[in-house]
Design a protein around this motif. Structure first.
Motif, PDB file in Angstrom:
ATOM      1  N   SER A  40       0.980  -1.151  -0.044  1.00  0.00           N
ATOM      2  CA  SER A  40       0.031   0.005   0.174  1.00  0.00           C
ATOM      3  C   SER A  40       0.775   1.110   0.168  1.00  0.00           C
ATOM      4  CB  SER A  40      -0.894   0.062   1.094  1.00  0.00           C
ATOM      5  OG  SER A  40      -0.188   0.084   2.365  1.00  0.00           O
ATOM      6  N   GLN A  52       4.375   0.413   1.687  1.00  0.00           N
ATOM      7  CA  GLN A  52       4.293  -0.122   2.939  1.00  0.00           C
ATOM      8  C   GLN A  52       3.859  -1.649   2.860  1.00  0.00           C
ATOM      9  OE1 GLN A  52       2.520   1.777   6.326  1.00  0.00           O
ATOM     10  NE2 GLN A  52       4.121   0.870   7.738  1.00  0.00           N
ATOM     11  N   SER A  69       1.995  -5.145   4.171  1.00  0.00           N
ATOM     12  CA  SER A  69       1.350  -5.954   5.063  1.00  0.00           C
ATOM     13  C   SER A  69       1.599  -7.561   4.524  1.00  0.00           C
ATOM     14  CB  SER A  69      -0.375  -5.752   4.699  1.00  0.00           C
ATOM     15  OG  SER A  69      -0.622  -4.354   5.092  1.00  0.00           O
ATOM     16  N   ARG A  80       0.808 -11.630   5.358  1.00  0.00           N
ATOM     17  CA  ARG A  80      -0.116 -12.428   5.744  1.00  0.00           C
ATOM     18  C   ARG A  80       0.534 -13.683   6.660  1.00  0.00           C
ATOM     19  NH1 ARG A  80      -0.774 -15.428   1.379  1.00  0.00           N
ATOM     20  NH2 ARG A  80      -0.088 -17.487   2.066  1.00  0.00           N
ATOM     21  N   PRO A 120       6.233  -7.180   9.542  1.00  0.00           N
ATOM     22  CA  PRO A 120       4.977  -6.684   9.224  1.00  0.00           C
ATOM     23  C   PRO A 120       4.977  -4.842   9.158  1.00  0.00           C
ATOM     24  CG  PRO A 120       4.430  -8.341  10.702  1.00  0.00           C
ATOM     25  CD  PRO A 120       5.807  -8.238  10.685  1.00  0.00           C
ATOM     26  N   GLY A 121       4.419  -4.391   8.243  1.00  0.00           N
ATOM     27  CA  GLY A 121       4.657  -2.895   8.404  1.00  0.00           C
ATOM     28  C   GLY A 121       5.807  -2.205   7.802  1.00  0.00           C
TER      29      GLY A 121
END
Length: 377
Positions: free
Chosen positions: A179, A189, A191, A193, A205-206
């Motif tokens: 995103s 950035q 995300s 799973r 993550p992030g």
């Protein structure tokens, strides 16, 4: 003299990398980096007996052209502690970035070196190739910290490494999504799973995406990035940085690159083989051949069963990288053989298998740069 190992240099100027938090280059930081005023108090600040007023470590990213040098020497001097920056070339890269005569070297590419053997520190800088991140402390602050018994490693941040991750997709994909601000390029950035391929490959993550398959994503739109990922096939290599790591570099006007990465999550490793010569020798044959990159390399073949080479873990087709801790880059076949035979009864080789070698060549980095990441000893 160790200073002959690392010497002068002029270099092309480097631009500041993108800022994921605001999406723009920061001219003020770029200017500060060019003048060398990255952070910390000025030289000559007198520390008090209790350490009050002591200077902070300063960070410099030096990038040079092939065949050039960094513009300083590293000394070990009788009666003085530490690895000392000397002979900073007037107008050279090191001086332009802000290194000062007498500075003590604390870190090389995020690895603490104050406690290391001097020759080993020189080798770490040489293995870094054309780019190196140095952390230094001015002479007065260094001596004051030593006198107070300070742990200098505690003056440095815990983790300043981006992470290099190699992901193999499964039937549901790579296990991450991207995103970014609408209409802005180069700010992505991730995300991740849970329990997916990306998480298993070490992607936090992030985190912010910096490079895809060895290429900066700074100029990519979201559509272009998505297309590049699809074109990667079943495997993709990401350079990512947490918000804290990104902020560390951004605040100092430094560019985050793969040469500074933590590679501990990668499946591609350099191997260290220690061999003691037996009655029949080491049990392998060294041959010179072309690498996939077009350069000439030294390769290990005809590994005899049951002899020291096989027992140490040598595999047919391994490429030789270093002998007894010294890189063989630039050496011809005969010079390499002489290095192996320099010690009568034993030798330590650094080698890499073909698949791992191909990976590092694809991202344009020497595997020797990351060897100690997987070998803290």
């Amino acid at each position: 003299d160790a200073c002959k190992e690392i010497r002068d240099l002029l270099l092309h100027d480097k631009k500041f990398e993108f800022n994921p938090k605001d999406g723009i280059d920061n001219p003020a930081l770029s200017l500060a980096e060019e003048t060398g005023s990255l952070q910390g108090p000025p030289h000559g600040l007198c520390p008090h007996a209790d350490g009050e007023g002591m200077g902070e470590p300063r960070f410099y990213l030096l990038s040079k052209s092939s065949g050039e040098t960094f513009g300083f020497c590293l000394h070990e001097e009788l009666g003085c502690q530490g690895h000392i920056i000397r002979q900073v070339k007037l107008g050279g890269l090191a001086q332009r970035r802000g290194l000062q005569d007498g500075d003590r070297l604390l870190q090389v590419n995020g690895h603490f070196v104050d406690h290391m053997d001097h020759h080993r520190v020189v080798q770490k800088i040489k293995a870094s190739g054309n780019q190196v991140l140095l952390a230094v402390l001015d002479s007065d602050s260094y001596q004051a910290a030593k006198a107070l018994g300070r742990d200098l490693s505690q003056m440095l941040p815990d983790d300043i490494h981006p992470r290099l991750c190699h992901i193999t997709r499964d039937k549901s994909g790579f296990g991450f999504s991207v995103s970014g601000p609408e209409g802005m390029k180069g700010i992505f950035q991730l995300s991740v799973r849970q329990d997916g391929p990306a998480e298993r490959a070490g992607v936090p993550p992030g985190s912010w995406l910096l490079e895809l398959n060895g290429v900066s994503v700074r100029s990519y739109s979201h559509v272009q990035l998505t297309r590049k990922i699809k074109q990667s096939g079943s495997k993709v290599t990401l350079l990512v940085a947490s918000s804290a790591v990104e902020e560390f570099y951004r605040l100092r006007g430094l560019q985050v690159t793969a040469a500074l990465a933590d590679t501990s999550w990668l499946p591609f490793k350099v191997r260290e083989l220690h061999m003691v010569k037996g009655p029949a020798g080491y049990g392998f044959l060294l041959k010179e051949d072309d690498c996939s990159s077009g350069a000439t390399g030294q390769f290990l073949w005809d590994v005899d069963a049951g002899l020291p080479a096989e027992q140490a873990g040598m595999k047919e087709g391994d490429r030789l990288l270093a002998v007894n801790g010294e890189s063989i880059e630039g050496l011809d076949h005969q010079q390499t053989v002489l290095r192996i035979c320099a010690r009568d009864d034993q030798v330590t080789l650094l080698v890499i298998d073909p698949a791992s070698d191909e990976f590092y060549q694809s991202i344009g980095l020497s595997p020797l740069l990351f060897f100690e990441n997987s070998d803290p000893a």
